[in-house]
Motif scaffolding. Sequence first.
Motif, short mmCIF file in Angstrom:
data_model
loop_
_atom_site.label_atom_id
_atom_site.label_comp_id
_atom_site.label_asym_id
_atom_site.label_seq_id
_atom_site.Cartn_x
_atom_site.Cartn_y
_atom_site.Cartn_z
N HIS A 38 -33.08 46.63 49.29
CA HIS A 38 -32.82 46.70 47.85
C HIS A 38 -31.73 47.75 47.56
N ALA A 39 -31.87 48.91 48.20
CA ALA A 39 -30.87 49.97 47.99
C ALA A 39 -29.50 49.53 48.48
N ALA A 40 -29.48 48.93 49.67
CA ALA A 40 -28.19 48.49 50.22
C ALA A 40 -27.59 47.38 49.38
N GLY A 41 -28.43 46.47 48.93
CA GLY A 41 -27.91 45.33 48.17
C GLY A 41 -27.40 45.71 46.81
N VAL A 42 -28.19 46.46 46.05
CA VAL A 42 -27.81 46.78 44.67
C VAL A 42 -26.72 47.84 44.61
N SER A 43 -26.98 48.99 45.21
CA SER A 43 -26.03 50.10 45.08
C SER A 43 -24.70 49.79 45.75
N ASN A 44 -24.77 49.21 46.92
CA ASN A 44 -23.52 48.93 47.62
C ASN A 44 -22.74 47.83 46.91
N THR A 45 -23.42 46.84 46.35
CA THR A 45 -22.72 45.78 45.61
C THR A 45 -22.00 46.37 44.41
N PHE A 46 -22.71 47.21 43.66
CA PHE A 46 -22.05 47.82 42.49
C PHE A 46 -20.94 48.76 42.92
N GLY A 47 -21.15 49.52 44.00
CA GLY A 47 -20.13 50.46 44.45
C GLY A 47 -18.87 49.76 44.90
N VAL A 48 -19.01 48.75 45.73
CA VAL A 48 -17.83 48.03 46.25
C VAL A 48 -17.15 47.24 45.14
N SER A 49 -17.94 46.58 44.28
CA SER A 49 -17.32 45.80 43.20
C SER A 49 -16.60 46.70 42.20
N LEU A 50 -17.17 47.88 41.91
CA LEU A 50 -16.48 48.83 41.02
C LEU A 50 -15.19 49.31 41.65
N LEU A 51 -15.20 49.58 42.95
CA LEU A 51 -13.97 49.98 43.64
C LEU A 51 -12.92 48.89 43.58
N LEU A 52 -13.34 47.64 43.77
CA LEU A 52 -12.37 46.54 43.71
C LEU A 52 -11.85 46.32 42.29
N PHE A 53 -12.72 46.44 41.28
CA PHE A 53 -12.25 46.35 39.88
C PHE A 53 -11.23 47.46 39.59
N THR A 54 -11.51 48.65 40.08
CA THR A 54 -10.59 49.77 39.89
C THR A 54 -9.26 49.48 40.57
N THR A 55 -9.30 48.88 41.76
CA THR A 55 -8.08 48.53 42.49
C THR A 55 -7.27 47.50 41.71
N VAL A 56 -7.96 46.51 41.13
CA VAL A 56 -7.27 45.51 40.31
C VAL A 56 -6.59 46.20 39.12
N GLY A 57 -7.32 47.11 38.45
CA GLY A 57 -6.75 47.84 37.31
C GLY A 57 -5.56 48.70 37.72
N TYR A 58 -5.67 49.35 38.89
CA TYR A 58 -4.57 50.20 39.35
C TYR A 58 -3.31 49.37 39.60
N PHE A 59 -3.44 48.25 40.32
CA PHE A 59 -2.27 47.43 40.60
C PHE A 59 -1.69 46.82 39.33
N PHE A 60 -2.57 46.44 38.40
CA PHE A 60 -2.09 45.89 37.14
C PHE A 60 -1.36 46.95 36.33
N HIS A 61 -1.88 48.20 36.33
CA HIS A 61 -1.25 49.30 35.60
C HIS A 61 0.07 49.72 36.23
#
Length: 197
Positions: A38-61
Amino acid sequence: MNVIIEWIISILIIISGLLSVLAAVGVIRLPDVYTRTHAAGVSNTFGVSLLLFTTVGYFFHSGEGFNARLILAILFIYLTTPVASHFINRAAYDTGVPLAIRVRDQLRSVKKEDIKQRRNLIIRQEQVEKARQEKEELEDRLEWDREVERIEKQDHEEEEAREKESETVEKQEEDSEGEIIAEEEEENKTEDKKEEK
């Protein structure tokens, strides 16, 4: 404006890193398989997806444009990680891995009933298979007996035919011997008559 966006991107990267670290700590420190996945699935999913969203925002900016591959990567992470966690937990539960804390297991009765139904189904399948094998053995034995009877009947008929043939040959030999003897007697009689004359 650029400084604010850079600060937001930096904060989001730090948060995603903290979520990933939290997932790693949860995998190490939590007591059983269920809470670890549960810890690996939830926290890691949110952590990696937030990092990827941030990367999308950085490249777009930064003016490099919108990167669709990162959005696809986020989508695949959201699709695969929870499903993998669920299947790991389900496999652990089905194999009987114990829970670390005492909880009321509401699936236990359903699982026992399911196991009982599966066992009954397996027993029925084994009985059907055993009956099928016995039927095949019986049919093979019957076929073998019929074949033996057919061969014995054929041998008996051949034996009778040989006996009839030998009887006819003996009759023919007797008849031919009788004819030869009769001819010889007639010849002897004719010769005797000639001698008498």
